[in-house]
Enzyme design. Structure first.
Site, PDB file in Angstrom:
ATOM      1  N   ASP A 268       0.877  -1.165   0.000  1.00 41.88           N
ATOM      2  CA  ASP A 268       0.000   0.000   0.000  1.00 41.88           C
ATOM      3  C   ASP A 268       0.910   1.209   0.000  1.00 41.88           C
ATOM      4  O   ASP A 268       1.669   1.423   0.935  1.00 41.88           O
ATOM      5  CB  ASP A 268      -0.884  -0.033   1.253  1.00 41.88           C
ATOM      6  CG  ASP A 268      -1.523   1.320   1.581  1.00 41.88           C
ATOM      7  OD1 ASP A 268      -1.672   2.135   0.655  1.00 41.88           O
ATOM      8  OD2 ASP A 268      -1.868   1.537   2.756  1.00 41.88           O
ATOM      9  N   ASN A 271      -0.090   6.997   2.812  1.00 40.11           N
ATOM     10  CA  ASN A 271       0.136   8.284   3.442  1.00 40.11           C
ATOM     11  C   ASN A 271       0.565   8.009   4.881  1.00 40.11           C
ATOM     12  O   ASN A 271       0.257   6.949   5.420  1.00 40.11           O
ATOM     13  CB  ASN A 271      -1.169   9.086   3.424  1.00 40.11           C
ATOM     14  CG  ASN A 271      -0.997  10.528   3.858  1.00 40.11           C
ATOM     15  OD1 ASN A 271      -0.803  10.811   5.037  1.00 40.11           O
ATOM     16  ND2 ASN A 271      -1.093  11.445   2.915  1.00 40.11           N
ATOM     17  N   GLU A 286      -3.542   4.009  -2.799  1.00 41.30           N
ATOM     18  CA  GLU A 286      -3.971   3.610  -1.458  1.00 41.30           C
ATOM     19  C   GLU A 286      -5.480   3.737  -1.288  1.00 41.30           C
ATOM     20  O   GLU A 286      -6.148   2.818  -0.779  1.00 41.30           O
ATOM     21  CB  GLU A 286      -3.269   4.467  -0.401  1.00 41.30           C
ATOM     22  CG  GLU A 286      -3.730   4.116   1.014  1.00 41.30           C
ATOM     23  CD  GLU A 286      -2.947   4.851   2.093  1.00 41.30           C
ATOM     24  OE1 GLU A 286      -2.650   4.225   3.118  1.00 41.30           O
ATOM     25  OE2 GLU A 286      -2.637   6.050   1.910  1.00 41.30           O
ATOM     26  N   GLU A 287      -6.025   4.862  -1.706  1.00 41.47           N
ATOM     27  CA  GLU A 287      -7.454   5.097  -1.524  1.00 41.47           C
ATOM     28  C   GLU A 287      -8.300   4.062  -2.275  1.00 41.47           C
ATOM     29  O   GLU A 287      -9.309   3.569  -1.753  1.00 41.47           O
ATOM     30  CB  GLU A 287      -7.821   6.514  -1.981  1.00 41.47           C
ATOM     31  CG  GLU A 287      -7.306   7.627  -1.080  1.00 41.47           C
ATOM     32  CD  GLU A 287      -5.903   8.105  -1.423  1.00 41.47           C
ATOM     33  OE1 GLU A 287      -5.450   9.107  -0.876  1.00 41.47           O
ATOM     34  OE2 GLU A 287      -5.254   7.443  -2.272  1.00 41.47           O
TER      35      GLU A 287
END
Length: 494
Positions: A268, A271, A286-287
Site C-alpha cells: 500500500d 500516506n 492507497e485510496e
C-alpha cells in the site's frame, strides 16, 4: 498476461508465495502486544489511550439510537434516501450538504436502489444499534513507534464501518479530530462539491453499499482480521552499507495490479496517515485499495500517523469490488468474489503492507543522502518486519512505483531503494509498472546488468551515494548514471 501466468512466472523464478504451511504472520493468540477483541487477552502496559466509542457519551448515543430507530421504521415503507440525511442531521451537527446520498441511489438501477434502501440500510442500522453487544472491549490506539497488533472479527469490522457510515463518531470530525489520527466518518462522501472529483465520492459510496449488501447477507459473517504496527528500532546505516548480499532478480509486469498478486505481500503506497484521502475525494493507489477492500478502513479508527521507521501490516481484508479508472476516472465496475484461501484463524491470506514515502514538493530534493536513508529505512522496516521466526524463504513483495506520481518520486531511484531494502531483508520483488512498457524495459535492463555484474548491496549503495555527489554539479539521471557505471567494469570502479 493473466493471473495464472503471473503466478506461474513467480513460482518458476523461485519466488515464495505465502501458504498456511509456513505462514510468516502473527498468530491470533493473546499477548501483551496483541489485543484480541473477541476473547480474553492480556492488557499491555504500553496502551494508555483507547478509541472513544460513540456510546461512551450517554447523551450522544441516545440521540443516535432514537434517530436511527426512526429511520429504520420509516425507510422500509418509504424508500426515500432523504431519510438518511434527516437521521444523521439529528445528532451530527457538522455543517454540510448531503446531496451525494440522493445521487447515490439515483445513479443505480431502480431495483438495486430499492433493495439497498428497504433491505440493506436497515441492516446497517441494526449493526449500529447492536454496537455495545458486538464491541464489548475497548480498542487501543496504536500509537507511533509501538509494536502492537489488534485482531477483530469481520462482524466487529462491519459494526465499526456501519457507525462510520452513519457518522456517529462525534470526536472524529474536522478541528476536534485528534491531530495525530486520521478522520473517521463517511460524512464527507455525502457532501456534494463542484469538483471533478465529486463523482469519485459517489463511486466510493457504491463500493461501500456493495460491501454492506454482502456482509449483511449473513447474520454472522465468518472471519478475522489482524492489524499490526511495527517499528524498526535504532536503524543502522552500516547494516545496509556493509551488506554483501547479492542483488536479487526482480520480476517486472506491465499488466496487472498489485491486489491481483495473491500470495505476495501487497504494498500500500501509504500516506503517513493511513488511508490518505480515502474518506474525502482522494482516489489514487492507497485510496482505491481501501475502497475495494473496505475492511481496511477500520485501521483509520485506531492507527496514529506513522513515524519515519515504521510500517503497518494488515491480514484478512476481503475484496468486494472490481473497478476501472484511476483518480477522477475511478468507477465501480462490478462486484468481486474473493476466493483467497484462509489461514487457520479464519483470516483471508491477503497481506497488505503500508509504508509511506516522502512527499517531495521539489523533485530534486530526493537526490541526497538524507532522503535516501529515510526511504531506505522506511522500506526496510516494512520488508524486514516479521512477527514470528520464519521457517524458510519469506513471501515475495508485490510493489510498483512507490512514492512516485503525486509524491514526485523518481521512478528509477525508488525502484533501487526498494530493491536494496528487499535484498537486505531477503525478499524478492514483483514490480508492476501499471502499463508503462518503457519504464519496465529500463528497470528490467538495470536489474539484468546488476545481476550480470554480480553486484552486491554494498556496491550499489556506494554507486548511489556517488551519484548524489555528482548530481549536485551535473544534471544527470540516476538511470543514465547507473547504466553507464555498470556497463564499465564494476571491479575497476570500486
Amino acid at each position: 498476461m493473466d493471473l495464472s501466468s503471473t503466478i506461474r512466472e513467480i513460482t518458476e523464478a523461485g519466488f515464495k508465495l505465502n501458504s498456511e504451511e509456513d505462514d510468516f504472520f502473527i498468530d491470533v493468540i493473546p499477548t501483551k502486544n496483541h489485543t484480541i477483541l473477541f476473547q480474553e487477552d492480556l492488557t499491555s502496559e504500553n496502551i494508555i489511550n483507547f478509541v472513544e466509542f460513540p456510546w461512551n457519551s450517554d447523551d450522544h448515543w441516545e440521540k443516535v439510537t432514537k434517530s436511527l430507530e426512526k429511520l429504520k421504521s420509516r425507510i422500509i415503507n418509504h424508500k426515500d434516501s432523504l431519510l438518511i440525511e434527516y437521521a444523521i442531521s439529528k445528532y451530527n451537527k457538522v455543517k454540510q450538504n448531503y446531496k451525494n446520498i440522493e445521487t447515490l441511489f439515483q445513479d443505480v438501477p431502480a431495483e438495486k436502489s430499492n433493495f439497498w434502501l428497504e433491505t440493506v440500510v436497515p441492516k446497517i442500522v441494526d449493526l449500529v444499534l447492536e454496537s455495545k453487544k458486538i464491541l464489548q472491549k475497548q480498542i487501543p490506539i496504536l500509537s507511533s513507534k509501538s509494536n502492537h497488533s489488534i485482531s477483530l472479527t469481520k462482524k466487529q469490522c462491519a459494526c465499526i464501518l456501519a457507525n462510520a457510515f452513519f457518522s456517529t463518531f462525534e470526536n472524529r470530525f474536522g478541528k476536534i479530530n485528534p491531530p495525530s489520527m486520521p478522520f473517521f466518518n463517511l460524512n464527507l462522501w455525502f457532501d456534494y462539491s463542484k469538483s471533478s472529483h465529486n463523482s469519485v465520492k459517489i463511486e466510493k459510496l457504491k463500493c461501500m453499499m456493495v460491501y454492506f449488501e454482502r456482509i449483511t447477507s449473513s447474520t454472522e459473517p465468518v472471519g478475522v482480521l489482524t492489524f499490526s504496527r511495527y517499528n524498526l528500532d535504532n536503524p543502522d546505516k552500516n547494516t545496509i552499507k556493509n551488506c554483501t548480499k547479492k542483488i536479487r532478480k526482480t520480476i517486472f509486469l506491465s499488466k496487472g495490479k498489485i491486489e491481483d498478486c495473491g500470495g505476495a505481500v501487497q504494498l500500500d503506497f501509504a500516506n503517513k496517515y493511513i488511508g490518505g484521502g480515502v474518506l474525502n475525494s482522494g482516489c489514487v493507489q492507497e485510496e482505491i485499495r481501501f475502497v475495494i477492500c473496505p475492511e481496511l478502513l477500520v485501521s483509520l479508527l485506531f492507527m496514529e500517523r506513522m513515524s519515519e521507521h515504521e510500517c503497518i501490516l494488515i491480514r484478512g481484508a476481503e475484496r468486494f469490488s472490481d473497478y476501472t479508472g484511476y483518480s477522477s476516472s475511478f468507477r465501480l465496475k462490478n462486484e468481486f468474489i474473493d476466493t483467497t484461501k484462509k489461514d487457520k484463524y479464519e483470516r483471508i491470506m491477503t497481506d497488505v503492507l503500508a509504508i509511506d514515502a516522502t512527499n517531495y514538493r521539489v523533485k530534486k530534493d530526493q537526490f541526497c543522502e538524507k532522503y535516501f536513508w529515510r526511504e531506505i529505512f522506511k522500506s526496510y522496516a516494512g520488508f524486514f518486519a516479521n512477527w514470528k521466526e520464519p521457517k524458510g524463504q519469506l513471501p515475495c513483495l508485490a510493489t510498483g512505483n512507490w512514492g512516485c506520481g503525486v509524491f514526485n518520486g523518481d521512478f528509477h531511484l525508488k525502484y533501487l531503494i526498494q530493491l536494496i531494502s528487499a535484498c537486505v531483508a531477503d525478499r524478492d520483488l514483483v514490480y508492476f509498472t501499471f502499463g508503462d512498457q518503457k519504464l519496465l524495459n529500463e528497470l528490467s535492463k538495470m536489474n539484468q546488468i546488476l545481476l550480470a555484474k554480480s553486484v552486491d548491496v554494498k556496491t550499489l549503495v556506494e554507486f548511489l551515494l556517488k551519484f548524489f555527489d555528482i548530481r549536485q554539479n551535473l544534471n544527470v539521471s540516476v538511470n543514465d548514471f547507473l547504466t553507464s557505471i555498470l556497463n564499465s567494469d564494476v571491479n575497476s570502479d570500486k
